[in-house]
Design a protein around this motif. Structure first.
Motif, mmCIF file in Angstrom:
data_model
loop_
_atom_site.group_PDB
_atom_site.id
_atom_site.type_symbol
_atom_site.label_atom_id
_atom_site.label_comp_id
_atom_site.label_asym_id
_atom_site.label_seq_id
_atom_site.Cartn_x
_atom_site.Cartn_y
_atom_site.Cartn_z
ATOM 1 N N ILE A 84 87.356 -19.156 19.407
ATOM 2 C CA ILE A 84 86.287 -18.258 18.956
ATOM 3 C C ILE A 84 85.013 -19.068 18.721
ATOM 4 C CG2 ILE A 84 85.492 -16.859 16.993
ATOM 5 C CD1 ILE A 84 88.382 -15.749 16.830
ATOM 6 N N ARG A 85 85.147 -20.209 18.083
ATOM 7 C CA ARG A 85 83.972 -21.051 17.812
ATOM 8 C C ARG A 85 83.326 -21.531 19.112
ATOM 9 N NH1 ARG A 85 84.265 -24.114 12.350
ATOM 10 N NH2 ARG A 85 82.575 -25.178 13.390
ATOM 11 N N GLU A 86 84.161 -21.915 20.085
ATOM 12 C CA GLU A 86 83.622 -22.353 21.378
ATOM 13 C C GLU A 86 82.855 -21.227 22.061
ATOM 14 O OE1 GLU A 86 86.867 -23.855 23.738
ATOM 15 O OE2 GLU A 86 87.313 -25.429 22.275
ATOM 16 N N ASN A 87 83.421 -20.022 22.022
ATOM 17 C CA ASN A 87 82.734 -18.875 22.633
ATOM 18 C C ASN A 87 81.433 -18.547 21.900
ATOM 19 O OD1 ASN A 87 84.269 -17.465 24.962
ATOM 20 N ND2 ASN A 87 85.867 -18.107 23.538
ATOM 21 N N ALA A 88 81.438 -18.646 20.598
ATOM 22 C CA ALA A 88 80.223 -18.390 19.826
ATOM 23 C C ALA A 88 79.150 -19.415 20.178
ATOM 24 C CB ALA A 88 80.527 -18.415 18.329
ATOM 25 N N ALA A 89 79.541 -20.675 20.321
ATOM 26 C CA ALA A 89 78.579 -21.718 20.709
ATOM 27 C C ALA A 89 78.015 -21.443 22.096
ATOM 28 C CB ALA A 89 79.244 -23.090 20.654
ATOM 29 N N MET A 90 78.884 -21.005 23.013
ATOM 30 C CA MET A 90 78.447 -20.683 24.363
ATOM 31 C C MET A 90 77.420 -19.544 24.331
ATOM 32 S SD MET A 90 80.629 -19.225 27.589
ATOM 33 C CE MET A 90 80.885 -17.670 26.740
ATOM 34 N N ILE A 91 77.669 -18.544 23.513
ATOM 35 C CA ILE A 91 76.744 -17.412 23.388
ATOM 36 C C ILE A 91 75.396 -17.897 22.864
ATOM 37 C CG2 ILE A 91 76.281 -15.294 22.094
ATOM 38 C CD1 ILE A 91 79.344 -14.757 22.231
ATOM 39 N N LEU A 92 75.441 -18.732 21.831
ATOM 40 C CA LEU A 92 74.187 -19.232 21.253
ATOM 41 C C LEU A 92 73.394 -20.067 22.255
ATOM 42 C CD1 LEU A 92 75.331 -20.163 17.647
ATOM 43 C CD2 LEU A 92 73.818 -18.289 18.334
ATOM 44 N N GLU A 93 74.097 -20.855 23.057
ATOM 45 C CA GLU A 93 73.419 -21.698 24.043
ATOM 46 C C GLU A 93 72.844 -20.889 25.206
ATOM 47 O OE1 GLU A 93 76.276 -24.614 25.304
ATOM 48 O OE2 GLU A 93 76.429 -25.471 23.294
ATOM 49 N N ASN A 94 73.415 -19.733 25.494
ATOM 50 C CA ASN A 94 73.019 -18.945 26.662
ATOM 51 C C ASN A 94 72.566 -17.544 26.276
ATOM 52 O OD1 ASN A 94 73.910 -20.853 28.875
ATOM 53 N ND2 ASN A 94 75.801 -20.652 27.706
ATOM 54 N N GLN A 95 71.806 -17.434 25.211
ATOM 55 C CA GLN A 95 71.380 -16.128 24.713
ATOM 56 C C GLN A 95 70.556 -15.348 25.738
ATOM 57 O OE1 GLN A 95 69.616 -16.105 20.781
ATOM 58 N NE2 GLN A 95 70.591 -18.078 20.369
ATOM 59 N N GLN A 96 69.898 -16.038 26.634
ATOM 60 C CA GLN A 96 69.036 -15.373 27.620
ATOM 61 C C GLN A 96 69.815 -14.767 28.779
ATOM 62 O OE1 GLN A 96 65.984 -15.005 26.617
ATOM 63 N NE2 GLN A 96 66.448 -16.340 24.887
ATOM 64 N N ASN A 97 71.087 -15.128 28.897
ATOM 65 C CA ASN A 97 71.903 -14.631 30.012
ATOM 66 C C ASN A 97 72.817 -13.525 29.493
ATOM 67 O OD1 ASN A 97 73.867 -14.197 31.982
ATOM 68 N ND2 ASN A 97 73.855 -16.333 32.639
ATOM 69 N N PRO A 98 72.482 -12.266 29.749
ATOM 70 C CA PRO A 98 73.258 -11.140 29.213
ATOM 71 C C PRO A 98 74.731 -11.152 29.651
ATOM 72 C CG PRO A 98 71.227 -10.354 30.213
ATOM 73 C CD PRO A 98 71.323 -11.814 30.515
ATOM 74 N N GLU A 99 75.005 -11.586 30.861
ATOM 75 C CA GLU A 99 76.390 -11.610 31.349
ATOM 76 C C GLU A 99 77.223 -12.631 30.569
ATOM 77 O OE1 GLU A 99 79.757 -10.547 33.042
ATOM 78 O OE2 GLU A 99 77.861 -9.477 33.255
ATOM 79 N N THR A 100 76.652 -13.796 30.290
ATOM 80 C CA THR A 100 77.345 -14.816 29.504
ATOM 81 C C THR A 100 77.604 -14.315 28.093
ATOM 82 O OG1 THR A 100 76.283 -16.562 30.798
ATOM 83 C CG2 THR A 100 77.250 -17.208 28.701
ATOM 84 N N VAL A 101 76.611 -13.657 27.509
ATOM 85 C CA VAL A 101 76.771 -13.099 26.159
ATOM 86 C C VAL A 101 77.875 -12.049 26.163
ATOM 87 C CG1 VAL A 101 75.652 -11.734 24.357
ATOM 88 C CG2 VAL A 101 74.409 -13.614 25.454
ATOM 89 N N ARG A 102 77.841 -11.154 27.130
ATOM 90 C CA ARG A 102 78.847 -10.093 27.222
ATOM 91 C C ARG A 102 80.259 -10.691 27.378
ATOM 92 N NH1 ARG A 102 75.630 -6.798 29.529
ATOM 93 N NH2 ARG A 102 75.704 -7.763 31.569
ATOM 94 N N THR A 103 80.371 -11.672 28.260
ATOM 95 C CA THR A 103 81.669 -12.320 28.481
ATOM 96 C C THR A 103 82.159 -13.008 27.206
ATOM 97 O OG1 THR A 103 81.142 -12.688 30.802
ATOM 98 C CG2 THR A 103 82.895 -14.042 29.866
ATOM 99 N N GLY A 104 81.261 -13.754 26.547
ATOM 100 C CA GLY A 104 81.628 -14.467 25.315
ATOM 101 C C GLY A 104 82.044 -13.521 24.204
ATOM 102 N N VAL A 105 81.284 -12.442 24.029
ATOM 103 C CA VAL A 105 81.611 -11.459 22.989
ATOM 104 C C VAL A 105 82.947 -10.785 23.303
ATOM 105 C CG1 VAL A 105 80.915 -9.251 21.962
ATOM 106 C CG2 VAL A 105 79.227 -11.073 22.260
#
Length: 119
Positions: A84-105
């Motif tokens: 979960i922490r790794e996915n949250a970090a990925m989301i924070l690093e790629n906030q501009q990419n909606p697909e990455t955010v959606r996948t991480g969430v």
């Protein structure tokens, strides 16, 4: 998981179920890293007696884990929280990419649902 970590976790979860004498000897051997001879001398018993107490204590702790599975669940939940922490970090690093955010969430929801189902 290495043997020392496994023994330490078993003791942390189930150590209170040992007798005070078993706890003392097990702690001296596993946690304090004393030799059988040192423990035998401190407690006024034979090395074989110390060995037998440690062996029985290990068997008891393992038996409790087989029946209750608390250590296994704890380790699994820790691993899931790490994901979960790794996915949250990925989301924070790629906030501009909606697909990455959606996948991480989506992945975070999936992992947290799994944790809740297992509780």
């Amino acid at each position: 998981m290495d043997k020392l970590l496994q023994e330490t976790l078993l003791y942390d979860f189930y150590g209170e179920m040992l007798t005070p004498h078993q706890k003392e000897i097990y702690e001296d051997f596993v946690l304090n890293d004393l030799s059988l001879s040192e423990i035998a001398q401190q407690h006024g018993i034979s090395r074989q007696g110390v060995y037998d107490i440690i062996r029985r204590s290990r068997q008891m702790l393992s038996s409790y884990e087989e029946k209750l599975g608390l250590v296994g669940r704890f380790v699994k939940i820790r691993r899931d929280i790490g994901q979960i922490r790794e996915n949250a970090a990925m989301i924070l690093e790629n906030q501009q990419n909606p697909e990455t955010v959606r996948t991480g969430v989506g992945r975070i929801r999936e992992i947290s649902d799994r944790i809740l189902d297992e509780l």
